[in-house]
Each structure stands twice: as structure tokens, then as C-alpha cells.
Motif scaffolding. Structure first.
Motif, PDB file in Angstrom:
ATOM      1  N   CYS A  37       1.103  -1.334   0.018  1.00  0.00           N
ATOM      2  CA  CYS A  37       0.021  -0.035   0.040  1.00  0.00           C
ATOM      3  C   CYS A  37       0.852   1.192  -0.342  1.00  0.00           C
ATOM      4  O   CYS A  37       1.760   1.541   0.963  1.00  0.00           O
ATOM      5  CB  CYS A  37      -0.881   0.157   1.196  1.00  0.00           C
ATOM      6  SG  CYS A  37      -2.046  -1.412   1.211  1.00  0.00           S
ATOM      7  N   SER A  62      -2.794  -0.663  -3.174  1.00  0.00           N
ATOM      8  CA  SER A  62      -3.347   0.756  -3.180  1.00  0.00           C
ATOM      9  C   SER A  62      -2.436   1.741  -3.647  1.00  0.00           C
ATOM     10  O   SER A  62      -0.938   1.531  -3.058  1.00  0.00           O
ATOM     11  CB  SER A  62      -4.325   0.964  -2.071  1.00  0.00           C
ATOM     12  OG  SER A  62      -3.501   0.956  -0.812  1.00  0.00           O
ATOM     13  N   VAL A 110      -2.043   5.882  -3.091  1.00  0.00           N
ATOM     14  CA  VAL A 110      -2.736   7.018  -2.494  1.00  0.00           C
ATOM     15  C   VAL A 110      -1.761   8.279  -2.572  1.00  0.00           C
ATOM     16  O   VAL A 110      -0.818   8.256  -1.961  1.00  0.00           O
ATOM     17  CB  VAL A 110      -3.241   7.029  -1.041  1.00  0.00           C
ATOM     18  CG1 VAL A 110      -3.917   8.051  -0.757  1.00  0.00           C
ATOM     19  CG2 VAL A 110      -4.084   5.786  -0.734  1.00  0.00           C
ATOM     20  N   GLU A 163      -7.619   3.438 -12.308  1.00  0.00           N
ATOM     21  CA  GLU A 163      -8.376   3.307 -10.905  1.00  0.00           C
ATOM     22  C   GLU A 163      -7.561   2.797  -9.814  1.00  0.00           C
ATOM     23  O   GLU A 163      -7.792   3.289  -8.696  1.00  0.00           O
ATOM     24  CB  GLU A 163      -9.522   2.566 -11.182  1.00  0.00           C
ATOM     25  CG  GLU A 163     -10.521   3.064 -12.073  1.00  0.00           C
ATOM     26  CD  GLU A 163     -11.752   1.960 -12.030  1.00  0.00           C
ATOM     27  OE1 GLU A 163     -11.860   1.052 -11.273  1.00  0.00           O
ATOM     28  OE2 GLU A 163     -12.400   2.108 -13.115  1.00  0.00           O
ATOM     29  N   GLN A 164      -6.412   2.592  -9.949  1.00  0.00           N
ATOM     30  CA  GLN A 164      -5.544   2.051  -8.870  1.00  0.00           C
ATOM     31  C   GLN A 164      -4.872   3.144  -8.085  1.00  0.00           C
ATOM     32  O   GLN A 164      -4.562   3.108  -6.944  1.00  0.00           O
ATOM     33  CB  GLN A 164      -4.221   1.340  -9.579  1.00  0.00           C
ATOM     34  CG  GLN A 164      -3.299   0.520  -8.647  1.00  0.00           C
ATOM     35  CD  GLN A 164      -2.347  -0.123  -9.256  1.00  0.00           C
ATOM     36  OE1 GLN A 164      -2.218  -0.328 -10.393  1.00  0.00           O
ATOM     37  NE2 GLN A 164      -1.798  -0.981  -8.467  1.00  0.00           N
ATOM     38  N   GLU A 193      -5.356   6.671  -6.183  1.00  0.00           N
ATOM     39  CA  GLU A 193      -6.446   7.604  -5.458  1.00  0.00           C
ATOM     40  C   GLU A 193      -5.832   8.862  -5.317  1.00  0.00           C
ATOM     41  O   GLU A 193      -4.722   9.027  -4.732  1.00  0.00           O
ATOM     42  CB  GLU A 193      -6.962   7.007  -4.255  1.00  0.00           C
ATOM     43  CG  GLU A 193      -7.907   7.935  -3.857  1.00  0.00           C
ATOM     44  CD  GLU A 193      -8.552   7.064  -2.360  1.00  0.00           C
ATOM     45  OE1 GLU A 193      -9.580   7.577  -1.808  1.00  0.00           O
ATOM     46  OE2 GLU A 193      -7.740   6.386  -1.971  1.00  0.00           O
ATOM     47  N   ARG A 204      -6.424   7.759   5.819  1.00  0.00           N
ATOM     48  CA  ARG A 204      -6.224   6.457   4.940  1.00  0.00           C
ATOM     49  C   ARG A 204      -5.172   5.707   5.511  1.00  0.00           C
ATOM     50  O   ARG A 204      -4.927   4.437   5.506  1.00  0.00           O
ATOM     51  CB  ARG A 204      -6.251   6.683   3.427  1.00  0.00           C
ATOM     52  CG  ARG A 204      -7.886   6.723   3.054  1.00  0.00           C
ATOM     53  CD  ARG A 204      -7.910   7.233   1.561  1.00  0.00           C
ATOM     54  NE  ARG A 204      -8.922   7.415   1.078  1.00  0.00           N
ATOM     55  CZ  ARG A 204     -10.021   8.451   1.120  1.00  0.00           C
ATOM     56  NH1 ARG A 204      -9.598   9.450   1.901  1.00  0.00           N
ATOM     57  NH2 ARG A 204     -11.360   8.586   0.531  1.00  0.00           N
ATOM     58  N   LYS A 220      -4.312   1.878   7.376  1.00  0.00           N
ATOM     59  CA  LYS A 220      -3.467   0.638   7.050  1.00  0.00           C
ATOM     60  C   LYS A 220      -2.141   0.641   7.769  1.00  0.00           C
ATOM     61  O   LYS A 220      -1.695  -0.294   8.008  1.00  0.00           O
ATOM     62  CB  LYS A 220      -3.034   1.263   5.526  1.00  0.00           C
ATOM     63  CG  LYS A 220      -4.037   1.194   4.517  1.00  0.00           C
ATOM     64  CD  LYS A 220      -4.579  -0.293   4.274  1.00  0.00           C
ATOM     65  CE  LYS A 220      -5.471  -0.082   3.155  1.00  0.00           C
ATOM     66  NZ  LYS A 220      -6.010  -1.438   2.686  1.00  0.00           N
TER      67      LYS A 220
END
Length: 129
Positions: free
Chosen positions: A38, A70, A72, A93-94, A96, A107, A111
Motif C-alpha cells: 500500500c 493501493s 494514494v 483506477e489504482q 487515488e 487512509r 493501513k
């Protein structure tokens, strides 16, 4: 590392092609050692970024897409730049993209609950003010 599978990066000032290439090489090495990551990147205080630096980052992500659970990205509060729009379109879309610091931190803390302690107090000034 903010947690065993959570990688955090923060850029301030400017990101030259040379620094971007070095970051991409380091990121590639870290990604190769993990099955799932992530990734959180704080670019909210970045004043400029060389196109080659952004391209190097995108290549690492695209070549290791399956390893990223993910992505971010925190960008300027003023809005998403044209370059970030292009990056988002490239990565799909991966990725954000956020402009709100508190949403980004929330967020990250979901995690990596110990991120405040691991990353240090200066990273979290906005959360405590």
C-alpha cells in the motif's frame, strides 16, 4: 516503511530528474522485496517536478502493478495539476488522488495505525493543530 506492507514517501520543494530517478530505483528495489504494498505519497508541498521524475515513478508502478494493493497520492490543496491528471489517467483506477490532508492521513492510519510514531511528529503537524 510505515507498517510491514505500507510504504510512505513525502516530497517537499522540488523534484529533479536525478532525484526522481533515484527515488524510482529505490522504490523498484523495495517493491521487488514485497508481494503486496500500500503506497502513500505526500506531494502536497512539492513546488515543481521534472517530467522525467514523474515518468520514472509511473514506469515503476506500471511494471509492478500487481504488487500494489493501493496507491494514494496527496497533492496540493488548490487542486489536481494537469500533470497529476495525466498520471492518474496513465495508472488508472489504482491511483487515488487526494487534496485533503486529513483524508490522506486517515487512509494512511487505517493501513498503518502506528504511522505517527514510526514517521515522527513533524509529519503529523497538520493532524495535531
Amino acid at each position: 516503511w510505515a507498517a510491514p506492507t505500507v510504504l510512505y514517501t513525502r516530497f517537499q520543494g522540488g523534484l529533479t530528474a536525478e532525484t526522481g530517478q533515484a527515488h524510482a530505483l529505490r522504490l523498484s528495489t523495495l517493491v521487488a522485496q514485497s508481494q503486496s504494498i500500500c503506497f502513500f505519497c505526500d506531494e502536497s508541498e512539492l513546488k515543481y517536478q521534472d517530467l522525467l521524475a514523474r515518468s520514472a515513478f509511473a514506469r515503476v508502478i506500471l511494471s509492478n502493478r500487481r504488487r500494489f494493493a493501493s496507491l494514494v497520492l496527496l497533492t496540493w490543496a488548490e487542486g489536481v495539476s494537469p500533470a497529476t491528471h495525466v498520471l492518474a489517467a496513465t495508472l488508472g483506477e489504482q491511483l487515488e488522488v487526494l487534496t485533503d490532508v486529513k483524508a490522506f492521513e486517515a487512509r494512511l492510519l487505517r493501513k498503518a495505525p502506528l504511522a505517527r510514531r514510526i514517521l515522527g511528529a513533524k509529519t503529523w503537524i497538520t493532524a495535531t493543530q
